[in-house]
Design a protein around this motif. Structure first.
Motif, PDB file in Angstrom:
ATOM      1  N   VAL A  95       0.840  -1.197   0.000  1.00 28.53           N
ATOM      2  CA  VAL A  95       0.000   0.000   0.000  1.00 28.53           C
ATOM      3  C   VAL A  95       0.878   1.251   0.000  1.00 28.53           C
ATOM      4  CG1 VAL A  95      -1.634   1.368   1.361  1.00 28.53           C
ATOM      5  CG2 VAL A  95      -2.005  -1.089   1.063  1.00 28.53           C
ATOM      6  N   GLN A  96       1.943   1.221   0.808  1.00 32.18           N
ATOM      7  CA  GLN A  96       2.848   2.359   0.860  1.00 32.18           C
ATOM      8  C   GLN A  96       3.472   2.621  -0.505  1.00 32.18           C
ATOM      9  OE1 GLN A  96       5.876   2.049   3.866  1.00 32.18           O
ATOM     10  NE2 GLN A  96       6.639   4.121   3.520  1.00 32.18           N
ATOM     11  N   ALA A  97       3.870   1.559  -1.199  1.00 35.46           N
ATOM     12  CA  ALA A  97       4.450   1.729  -2.530  1.00 35.46           C
ATOM     13  C   ALA A  97       3.438   2.334  -3.493  1.00 35.46           C
ATOM     14  CB  ALA A  97       4.945   0.380  -3.048  1.00 35.46           C
ATOM     15  N   VAL A  98       2.214   1.834  -3.453  1.00 33.42           N
ATOM     16  CA  VAL A  98       1.175   2.335  -4.357  1.00 33.42           C
ATOM     17  C   VAL A  98       0.897   3.816  -4.080  1.00 33.42           C
ATOM     18  CG1 VAL A  98      -1.261   2.130  -5.001  1.00 33.42           C
ATOM     19  CG2 VAL A  98       0.115   0.079  -4.664  1.00 33.42           C
ATOM     20  N   CYS A  99       0.929   4.204  -2.827  1.00 34.34           N
ATOM     21  CA  CYS A  99       0.572   5.579  -2.451  1.00 34.34           C
ATOM     22  C   CYS A  99       1.713   6.571  -2.607  1.00 34.34           C
ATOM     23  CB  CYS A  99       0.081   5.612  -1.002  1.00 34.34           C
ATOM     24  SG  CYS A  99      -1.506   4.803  -0.748  1.00 34.34           S
ATOM     25  N   THR A 100       2.919   6.101  -2.814  1.00 30.41           N
ATOM     26  CA  THR A 100       4.061   7.016  -2.831  1.00 30.41           C
ATOM     27  C   THR A 100       4.879   6.986  -4.119  1.00 30.41           C
ATOM     28  OG1 THR A 100       5.433   5.342  -1.701  1.00 30.41           O
ATOM     29  CG2 THR A 100       4.309   6.969  -0.318  1.00 30.41           C
ATOM     30  N   LEU A 101       4.818   5.900  -4.896  1.00 26.76           N
ATOM     31  CA  LEU A 101       5.637   5.819  -6.106  1.00 26.76           C
ATOM     32  C   LEU A 101       5.023   6.647  -7.234  1.00 26.76           C
ATOM     33  CD1 LEU A 101       6.611   2.029  -6.188  1.00 26.76           C
ATOM     34  CD2 LEU A 101       8.052   3.967  -5.545  1.00 26.76           C
ATOM     35  N   PRO A 102       5.806   7.492  -7.902  1.00 24.19           N
ATOM     36  CA  PRO A 102       5.277   8.306  -9.005  1.00 24.19           C
ATOM     37  C   PRO A 102       4.654   7.475 -10.122  1.00 24.19           C
ATOM     38  CG  PRO A 102       7.431   9.123  -8.314  1.00 24.19           C
ATOM     39  CD  PRO A 102       7.212   7.820  -7.597  1.00 24.19           C
ATOM     40  N   ALA A 103       5.195   6.275 -10.373  1.00 22.98           N
ATOM     41  CA  ALA A 103       4.674   5.436 -11.455  1.00 22.98           C
ATOM     42  C   ALA A 103       3.279   4.888 -11.143  1.00 22.98           C
ATOM     43  CB  ALA A 103       5.636   4.276 -11.737  1.00 22.98           C
ATOM     44  N   LEU A 104       2.836   5.028  -9.895  1.00 23.65           N
ATOM     45  CA  LEU A 104       1.509   4.546  -9.504  1.00 23.65           C
ATOM     46  C   LEU A 104       0.640   5.683  -8.966  1.00 23.65           C
ATOM     47  CD1 LEU A 104       2.603   1.250  -7.711  1.00 23.65           C
ATOM     48  CD2 LEU A 104       1.371   1.415  -9.877  1.00 23.65           C
ATOM     49  N   ALA A 105       0.931   6.902  -9.399  1.00 26.30           N
ATOM     50  CA  ALA A 105       0.228   8.067  -8.853  1.00 26.30           C
ATOM     51  C   ALA A 105      -1.056   8.398  -9.596  1.00 26.30           C
ATOM     52  CB  ALA A 105       1.145   9.290  -8.875  1.00 26.30           C
ATOM     53  N   ASP A 106      -1.193   7.941 -10.844  1.00 20.09           N
ATOM     54  CA  ASP A 106      -2.328   8.379 -11.658  1.00 20.09           C
ATOM     55  C   ASP A 106      -3.589   7.563 -11.406  1.00 20.09           C
ATOM     56  OD1 ASP A 106      -0.801  10.339 -12.777  1.00 20.09           O
ATOM     57  OD2 ASP A 106      -0.508   9.341 -14.711  1.00 20.09           O
ATOM     58  N   SER A 399       1.987   3.448 -14.805  1.00 18.17           N
ATOM     59  CA  SER A 399       2.501   4.046 -16.040  1.00 18.17           C
ATOM     60  C   SER A 399       3.695   3.275 -16.580  1.00 18.17           C
ATOM     61  CB  SER A 399       2.893   5.505 -15.796  1.00 18.17           C
ATOM     62  OG  SER A 399       3.891   5.600 -14.787  1.00 18.17           O
ATOM     63  N   GLU A 400       4.251   2.382 -15.761  1.00 16.67           N
ATOM     64  CA  GLU A 400       5.351   1.505 -16.173  1.00 16.67           C
ATOM     65  C   GLU A 400       5.338   0.285 -15.267  1.00 16.67           C
ATOM     66  OE1 GLU A 400       9.177   3.163 -13.790  1.00 16.67           O
ATOM     67  OE2 GLU A 400       8.315   4.587 -15.232  1.00 16.67           O
ATOM     68  N   ASP A 401       6.111  -0.729 -15.617  1.00 18.71           N
ATOM     69  CA  ASP A 401       6.184  -1.917 -14.760  1.00 18.71           C
ATOM     70  C   ASP A 401       6.753  -1.537 -13.393  1.00 18.71           C
ATOM     71  OD1 ASP A 401       5.317  -3.318 -16.948  1.00 18.71           O
ATOM     72  OD2 ASP A 401       7.210  -4.354 -17.330  1.00 18.71           O
ATOM     73  N   VAL A 402       6.090  -2.008 -12.324  1.00 19.57           N
ATOM     74  CA  VAL A 402       6.523  -1.711 -10.960  1.00 19.57           C
ATOM     75  C   VAL A 402       6.493  -3.001 -10.145  1.00 19.57           C
ATOM     76  CG1 VAL A 402       6.016  -0.442  -8.833  1.00 19.57           C
ATOM     77  CG2 VAL A 402       5.600   0.645 -11.049  1.00 19.57           C
ATOM     78  N   LYS A 403       7.573  -3.277  -9.444  1.00 18.09           N
ATOM     79  CA  LYS A 403       7.597  -4.430  -8.543  1.00 18.09           C
ATOM     80  C   LYS A 403       7.313  -3.941  -7.127  1.00 18.09           C
ATOM     81  CE  LYS A 403      10.004  -8.120  -9.159  1.00 18.09           C
ATOM     82  NZ  LYS A 403      11.056  -9.170  -9.295  1.00 18.09           N
ATOM     83  N   LEU A 404       6.278  -4.517  -6.514  1.00 16.87           N
ATOM     84  CA  LEU A 404       5.902  -4.143  -5.159  1.00 16.87           C
ATOM     85  C   LEU A 404       6.826  -4.811  -4.144  1.00 16.87           C
ATOM     86  CD1 LEU A 404       2.010  -4.464  -5.469  1.00 16.87           C
ATOM     87  CD2 LEU A 404       3.410  -2.398  -5.665  1.00 16.87           C
ATOM     88  N   PRO A 405       6.882  -4.305  -2.910  1.00 16.46           N
ATOM     89  CA  PRO A 405       7.743  -4.913  -1.881  1.00 16.46           C
ATOM     90  C   PRO A 405       7.464  -6.399  -1.668  1.00 16.46           C
ATOM     91  CG  PRO A 405       7.012  -2.767  -1.151  1.00 16.46           C
ATOM     92  CD  PRO A 405       6.281  -3.052  -2.429  1.00 16.46           C
ATOM     93  N   PRO A 411       2.234  -4.813 -13.991  1.00 20.67           N
ATOM     94  CA  PRO A 411       2.592  -4.445 -15.366  1.00 20.67           C
ATOM     95  C   PRO A 411       2.049  -3.066 -15.733  1.00 20.67           C
ATOM     96  CG  PRO A 411       1.565  -6.630 -15.248  1.00 20.67           C
ATOM     97  CD  PRO A 411       1.316  -5.960 -13.950  1.00 20.67           C
ATOM     98  N   ARG A 412       2.705  -2.406 -16.664  1.00 20.18           N
ATOM     99  CA  ARG A 412       2.218  -1.104 -17.126  1.00 20.18           C
ATOM    100  C   ARG A 412       0.789  -1.251 -17.671  1.00 20.18           C
ATOM    101  NH1 ARG A 412       5.995  -2.435 -21.378  1.00 20.18           N
ATOM    102  NH2 ARG A 412       4.811  -3.002 -23.283  1.00 20.18           N
ATOM    103  N   GLY A 413      -0.014  -0.256 -17.392  1.00 20.43           N
ATOM    104  CA  GLY A 413      -1.397  -0.286 -17.836  1.00 20.43           C
ATOM    105  C   GLY A 413      -2.327  -1.049 -16.922  1.00 20.43           C
ATOM    106  N   CYS A 414      -1.782  -1.785 -15.970  1.00 17.26           N
ATOM    107  CA  CYS A 414      -2.600  -2.565 -15.041  1.00 17.26           C
ATOM    108  C   CYS A 414      -3.144  -1.639 -13.953  1.00 17.26           C
ATOM    109  CB  CYS A 414      -1.750  -3.666 -14.418  1.00 17.26           C
ATOM    110  SG  CYS A 414      -2.651  -4.816 -13.366  1.00 17.26           S
TER     111      CYS A 414
END
Length: 532
Positions: A95-106, A399-405, A411-414
């Motif tokens: 949750v912290q990654a989703v709420c703070t990473l720019p690639a998951l901000a939109d 907006s790009e592939d992101v690996k969570l903790p 995947p991008r677009g997910c």
């Protein structure tokens, strides 16, 4: 003839080619997301439809469905519905990654469904526009201005207490939701909008609350059915007329507010005497006015009305219902921890801060200075938010592939879906999560808890700008009402949260029969000795 036919085929091919290319790339991205998330557990998916039946079950039983899925699949699982691939994330590290990473901000495409009612405001905008609007709005919700709002909170809560007196006299069950709707709308208009007296009668505030409530339910109903995402197709729906009418009503309301305030500024009328200006005054009377166009301002006004009114109305309705299900907590919001051996409760705490019912000054209005002393009351309010956070689902898009903790790849677009109620039910952070216990938020039990284990207002860079407003308002209302009345369970009413039926809108609603309750007046001799 053959030449004409060939020419028509060529023209059609040229016209359709861009759509075909976009469809090809979209389907390729969907297939890629499905492949990269193939090892993530989740409900069984049918060809094309995905796990549509499970997704729709969230609509009828949101908390129950999510709790069962948490137990079955763990804190991260995948849901595919038609062409949407969504990872549901509840572990606090993720949750912290989703709420703070720019690639998951939109915010993802489904948030566009809000545009008919809200336009583009903080809830659904992205990128630089979001940052610009947030920077313009945040100063108008500074702690100084919120403290200046408390007298308005208290005045309107006192008016509500007077309106509730006939219900207490009759002892008959009643639906509290319209009263809370009137209260929240009157307060939003006087605080955030700085409307001195817009001439609205009580029934107009109730009508406003009903419009906002219906809009919330309709938007979520449409969002939960992806086949209605197209405006053209949705125009064939039986709910399209109501959808358009609620959007039009919200537009008309905002136009009336903005026209009245613009005329007030043009006349040179001073802003209300506060340490800082509230939102609408701040925008219209400061350099911020040049940073928002007229359409942008209208959209933010609609966003404030919608988010502030529906959230507070639903939350206060749920708080009142909670007190009927857990009377020991209500009794525990009248003395406090100063008495050795006494169990803290709202009634005990209120007695310590204001004096026992019937004593001089016990019925004085709540002040900003009082709120800091209502610590157990705040714990109880926070526990309601833990058990049933007003905003049920929060979505982001990668907006790009992101690996969570946790190691899960987004995947991008997910899409990523946060479920605050699910995160709040993880036993590692909240032991016995189905038990209602305000003391979870005592300093001793809160110490060391993961900062993203409790997210009733989302968290990180896109957290709710109005969360302090909501808590201060709720504390004022509770401190006003529970010094005069005790909430009692109506015959046949729910005994615990497992029996509460909710209506998922943009916010969780417990209106209708679920918020039927009874009141009894407190007297000087009303002291609940059995809990001390």
């Amino acid at each position: 003839m053959g030449v004409v036919f060939t020419a028509l085929c060529v023209v059609c091919a040229v016209l359709l080619a861009p759509f075909a290319v976009r469809l090809w790339y979209h389907l390729r991205e969907v297939a890629r997301a499905l492949y990269l998330t193939r090892n993530v557990p989740g409900p069984a998916s049918l060809p094309l439809l995905g796990c549509l039946s499970t997704f729709l079950a969230v609509w009828t039983d949101m908390h129950g469905t999510m709790h069962r899925m948490l137990q079955r699949y763990g804190t991260t699982f995948r849901m595919q519905v038609l062409d949407r691939v969504t990872l549901v994330v509840m572990d606090p590290d993720d949750v912290q990654a989703v709420c703070t990473l720019p690639a998951l901000a939109d915010k993802p495409k489904p948030y566009r469904l809000l545009e008919h009612h809200l336009g583009m405001g903080l809830i659904n905008m992205n990128g630089p526009a979001y940052k610009r609007h947030r920077k313009a709005i945040t100063p108008s919700l500074h702690l100084d201005i919120l403290q200046d709002f408390v007298p308005v909170f208290a005045k309107n809560a006192e008016a509500l207490a007077r309106r509730l007196a006939p219900h207490a006299d009759s002892g008959a069950p009643f639906n509290s939701s319209p009263e809370f709707g009137m209260l929240t709308n009157m307060t939003i208009m006087e605080t955030v909008m700085s409307m001195r007296n817009d001439g609205a009668a009580d029934d107009e505030y109730v009508a406003m609350a009903n419009v906002l409530d219906e809009a919330s339910t309709l938007i979520m109903w449409r969002a939960m059915r992806p086949w209605w995402e197209s405006d053209t197709l949705f125009s064939l729906s039986s709910r399209y007329k109501a959808y358009k009418e609620t959007a039009s009503a919200m537009n008309d309301l905002v136009e009336r507010i903005l026209r009245a305030k613009t005329e007030e500024v043009a006349r040179g009328d001073p802003a209300p005497p506060r340490r800082r200006m509230a939102f609408l005054d701040h925008v219209l009377r400061s350099p911020e006015a040049t940073r928002m166009s007229g359409d942008e301002l209208r959209d933010e006004l609609k966003t404030f009305l919608f988010a502030g009114s529906t959230t507070s109305m639903d939350y206060l309705s749920l708080v009142a219902l909670t007190f009927t299900m857990y009377p020991e907590v209500q009794a525990r919001v009248h003395q406090a921890s100063g008495r050795r051996g006494a169990k803290l409760c709202i009634s005990i705490e209120l007695n310590e801060v204001f004096g026992a019912p019937g004593t001089p000054g016990a019925d004085r209005p709540v002040s900003a200075a009082d709120l800091g002393h209502l610590q157990y009351t705040e714990r109880a309010l926070r526990e309601v938010l833990r058990y049933a956070p007003p905003v049920p689902l929060v979505f982001r898009t990668a907006s790009e592939d992101v690996k969570l903790p946790s190691g899960v790849l987004v995947p991008r677009g997910c899409m990523v879906c946060l479920v605050p109620a699910g995160t709040h039910r993880i036993a590692d952070h909240f032991p016995e999560p189905l038990r209602f216990d305000p003391d979870r938020f005592s300093p001793e039990q809160s110490r060391g808890r993961h900062p993203f284990a409790y997210i009733p207002f989302s968290a990180g860079t896109r957290n709710c700008v109005g969360q302090r407003y909501a808590l201060m308002f709720a504390k004022t209302v509770v401190a006003t009402l529970l010094r005069r009345y005790a909430f009692e369970r109506a015959p046949g009413g729910p005994r615990d949260f497992g029996e509460v039926s909710v209506i998922p809108g943009i916010t969780i609603s417990v209106r209708g029969g679920a918020v039927t309750l009874m009141l009894c007046k407190l007297k000087c001799s009303t002291v609940l000795q059995e809990i001390v």
